[in-house]
Scaffold this motif. Structure first.
Motif, short mmCIF file in Angstrom:
data_model
loop_
_atom_site.label_atom_id
_atom_site.label_comp_id
_atom_site.label_asym_id
_atom_site.label_seq_id
_atom_site.Cartn_x
_atom_site.Cartn_y
_atom_site.Cartn_z
N ALA A 96 -8.34 -8.05 6.53
CA ALA A 96 -9.56 -7.92 7.35
C ALA A 96 -9.83 -6.46 7.69
O ALA A 96 -10.97 -5.99 7.61
CB ALA A 96 -9.42 -8.75 8.63
N PHE A 97 -8.77 -5.71 8.06
CA PHE A 97 -8.96 -4.30 8.39
C PHE A 97 -9.34 -3.50 7.14
O PHE A 97 -10.11 -2.54 7.22
CB PHE A 97 -7.69 -3.74 9.02
N ALA A 98 -8.80 -3.90 5.99
CA ALA A 98 -9.15 -3.22 4.74
C ALA A 98 -10.64 -3.40 4.45
O ALA A 98 -11.31 -2.47 3.99
CB ALA A 98 -8.30 -3.75 3.59
N GLU A 99 -11.17 -4.59 4.71
CA GLU A 99 -12.58 -4.85 4.46
C GLU A 99 -13.49 -3.97 5.32
O GLU A 99 -14.65 -3.72 4.96
CB GLU A 99 -12.90 -6.33 4.73
N LEU A 100 -12.97 -3.49 6.44
CA LEU A 100 -13.74 -2.60 7.31
C LEU A 100 -13.69 -1.16 6.83
O LEU A 100 -14.29 -0.27 7.45
CB LEU A 100 -13.21 -2.68 8.75
N ASP A 101 -12.96 -0.93 5.72
CA ASP A 101 -12.85 0.40 5.11
C ASP A 101 -12.22 1.41 6.07
O ASP A 101 -12.63 2.57 6.15
CB ASP A 101 -14.22 0.90 4.64
N ALA A 142 -5.84 1.59 10.12
CA ALA A 142 -5.47 0.21 9.82
C ALA A 142 -4.11 -0.13 10.42
O ALA A 142 -3.93 -1.20 11.02
CB ALA A 142 -5.47 -0.02 8.31
N LEU A 143 -3.15 0.78 10.31
CA LEU A 143 -1.81 0.52 10.86
C LEU A 143 -1.85 0.52 12.39
O LEU A 143 -1.10 -0.22 13.03
CB LEU A 143 -0.81 1.56 10.35
N CYS A 180 5.92 -1.35 7.29
CA CYS A 180 4.77 -1.52 6.40
C CYS A 180 4.40 -0.18 5.77
O CYS A 180 4.60 0.88 6.38
CB CYS A 180 3.58 -2.08 7.20
N ILE A 181 3.88 -0.23 4.57
CA ILE A 181 3.27 0.92 3.93
C ILE A 181 1.86 0.52 3.50
O ILE A 181 1.66 -0.55 2.92
CB ILE A 181 4.10 1.44 2.73
N TYR A 182 0.89 1.38 3.82
CA TYR A 182 -0.52 1.09 3.57
C TYR A 182 -1.11 2.28 2.82
O TYR A 182 -1.06 3.41 3.30
CB TYR A 182 -1.24 0.86 4.89
N CYS A 183 -1.67 2.02 1.64
CA CYS A 183 -2.23 3.07 0.79
C CYS A 183 -3.66 2.72 0.42
O CYS A 183 -3.99 1.54 0.26
CB CYS A 183 -1.43 3.24 -0.50
N VAL A 184 -4.48 3.75 0.26
CA VAL A 184 -5.83 3.57 -0.26
C VAL A 184 -6.02 4.52 -1.44
O VAL A 184 -5.91 5.75 -1.27
CB VAL A 184 -6.91 3.83 0.80
N TYR A 185 -6.27 3.95 -2.60
CA TYR A 185 -6.45 4.75 -3.83
C TYR A 185 -7.94 4.89 -4.12
O TYR A 185 -8.68 3.90 -4.14
CB TYR A 185 -5.74 4.07 -5.00
N ASP A 186 -8.36 6.13 -4.36
CA ASP A 186 -9.75 6.43 -4.70
C ASP A 186 -9.77 7.03 -6.11
O ASP A 186 -9.37 8.18 -6.30
CB ASP A 186 -10.34 7.42 -3.70
N PRO A 187 -10.20 6.26 -7.12
CA PRO A 187 -10.17 6.77 -8.50
C PRO A 187 -11.16 7.92 -8.73
O PRO A 187 -10.95 8.73 -9.63
CB PRO A 187 -10.56 5.55 -9.34
N HIS A 188 -12.22 7.99 -7.94
CA HIS A 188 -13.20 9.07 -8.12
C HIS A 188 -12.66 10.41 -7.63
O HIS A 188 -12.98 11.46 -8.20
CB HIS A 188 -14.50 8.72 -7.40
N ARG A 189 -11.86 10.38 -6.59
CA ARG A 189 -11.23 11.61 -6.09
C ARG A 189 -9.88 11.88 -6.74
O ARG A 189 -9.34 12.99 -6.60
CB ARG A 189 -11.04 11.51 -4.57
N GLY A 234 4.74 0.09 19.34
CA GLY A 234 3.65 0.46 20.23
C GLY A 234 3.75 1.88 20.74
O GLY A 234 4.84 2.42 20.96
N GLY A 235 2.59 2.53 20.89
CA GLY A 235 2.54 3.85 21.50
C GLY A 235 2.92 5.00 20.60
O GLY A 235 2.98 6.14 21.05
N VAL A 236 3.20 4.75 19.33
CA VAL A 236 3.58 5.81 18.40
C VAL A 236 2.44 6.03 17.41
O VAL A 236 2.02 5.09 16.74
CB VAL A 236 4.88 5.45 17.64
N PRO A 237 1.90 7.25 17.32
CA PRO A 237 0.78 7.49 16.40
C PRO A 237 1.23 7.44 14.94
O PRO A 237 2.40 7.72 14.62
CB PRO A 237 0.30 8.90 16.78
N PHE A 238 0.32 7.06 14.08
CA PHE A 238 0.59 7.04 12.64
C PHE A 238 -0.12 8.21 11.99
O PHE A 238 -1.22 8.59 12.40
CB PHE A 238 0.12 5.71 12.04
N GLU A 239 0.51 8.77 10.97
CA GLU A 239 -0.03 9.94 10.30
C GLU A 239 -0.11 9.67 8.79
O GLU A 239 0.90 9.35 8.16
CB GLU A 239 0.87 11.15 10.57
N ALA A 240 -1.31 9.80 8.26
CA ALA A 240 -1.51 9.58 6.82
C ALA A 240 -1.39 10.89 6.06
O ALA A 240 -1.65 11.97 6.60
CB ALA A 240 -2.88 8.95 6.57
#
Length: 245
Positions: A91-96, A102-103, A120-129, A165-171
């Motif tokens: 659902a969060f992925a659908e919100l782009d 998302a995490l 968890c590991i969450y990746c977003v692949y962009d073939p154009h970039r 909880g309370g820990v920021p995530f960094e991509a």
């Protein structure tokens, strides 16, 4: 009494495994600029099924979200929690949302679930970039394979497991161009009681280097054959993505 207990345990394990498999996705037949191989292996007959999962989610703009997670614990509760988190991640992925966003939402959601600690590991692949944005929530680092180079672990911010909880995530952004392969996995692939985790990670890297150039489906099978001990005590989720021209 012993026979009845064994039958009851097997019935419960079969129910958890059936639930787990029914909640895992079938990877899309075609993803823009990406070939994907996925595998799930349950724990051995003497262990309970856990809450490992994988997912490959088509997004707008030809992008793809790749997710691998591991709910702590085992049995039907872990499998049910996995199903909730996988559905929420879709659902969060659908919100782009960006991977770290998302995490963050998944972390907030997980705090309200009884069986709450999840890596968890969450990746977003962009073939154009030609790039992949990756964010970790207390998960083992992914492996990157490039033509002409040995497989290596990506040095990324580890983050905290979902539910803390309370820990920021960094991509982080990683170049991911045709021929490159990204390997996402859960700890059941590399953790054993007899060897330290660092040694097992080196074994994984060596095994992936020897399979370099093969398609993701073949590589998944070979890696499980080479690293997965018979009757392993933890389940395994494995996802290998290869960037296509």
């Amino acid at each position: 009494m012993c026979i009845d207990n064994a039958r009851g345990y097997q019935t419960q394990r079969h129910a958890a495994l059936t639930l787990q498999r029914s909640l895992l996705p079938e990877p899309p037949a075609r993803l823009p600029g990406l070939g994907v191989g996925c595998r799930y292996q349950p724990a051995g007959a003497t262990s309970e099924v856990g809450g490992d999962w994988f997912d490959a989610i088509p997004l707008r703009g030809d992008k793809t979200a790749l997710v691998v997670g591991d709910v702590m614990g085992s049995g039907i509760n872990a499998a049910a929690t996995m199903g909730q988190l996988r559905t929420a991640a879709r659902a969060f992925a659908e919100l782009d949302l960006a991977p770290d966003e998302a995490l963050r939402h998944l972390d907030h959601l997980t705090q309200g679930i009884e069986q709450s600690i999840t890596t968890c590991i969450y990746c977003v692949y962009d073939p154009h970039r030609g790039e992949c944005r990756i964010c970790l929530a207390g998960h083992l680092p992914p492996v990157l394979m490039r033509a002409g180079h040995a497989a290596h672990l990506l040095d990324l911010p580890t983050g905290a497991p979902l539910g803390v909880g309370g820990v920021p995530f960094e991509a982080a952004t990683v170049a991911f161009r045709p021929g490159d392969q990204l390997v996402l996995y859960t700890d059941g692939l590399v953790e054993t009681r007899s060897e330290p985790i660092d040694a097992r990670l080196h074994t994984l890297l060596d095994a992936l280097t020897t399979t370099r150039g093969h398609d993701p489906e073949h590589t998944c099978d070979r890696i499980l054959e080479m690293l997965r001990p018979p009757g392993g005590e933890d389940d395994v989720a494995l996802l290998i993505a290869r960037a296509l021209p």
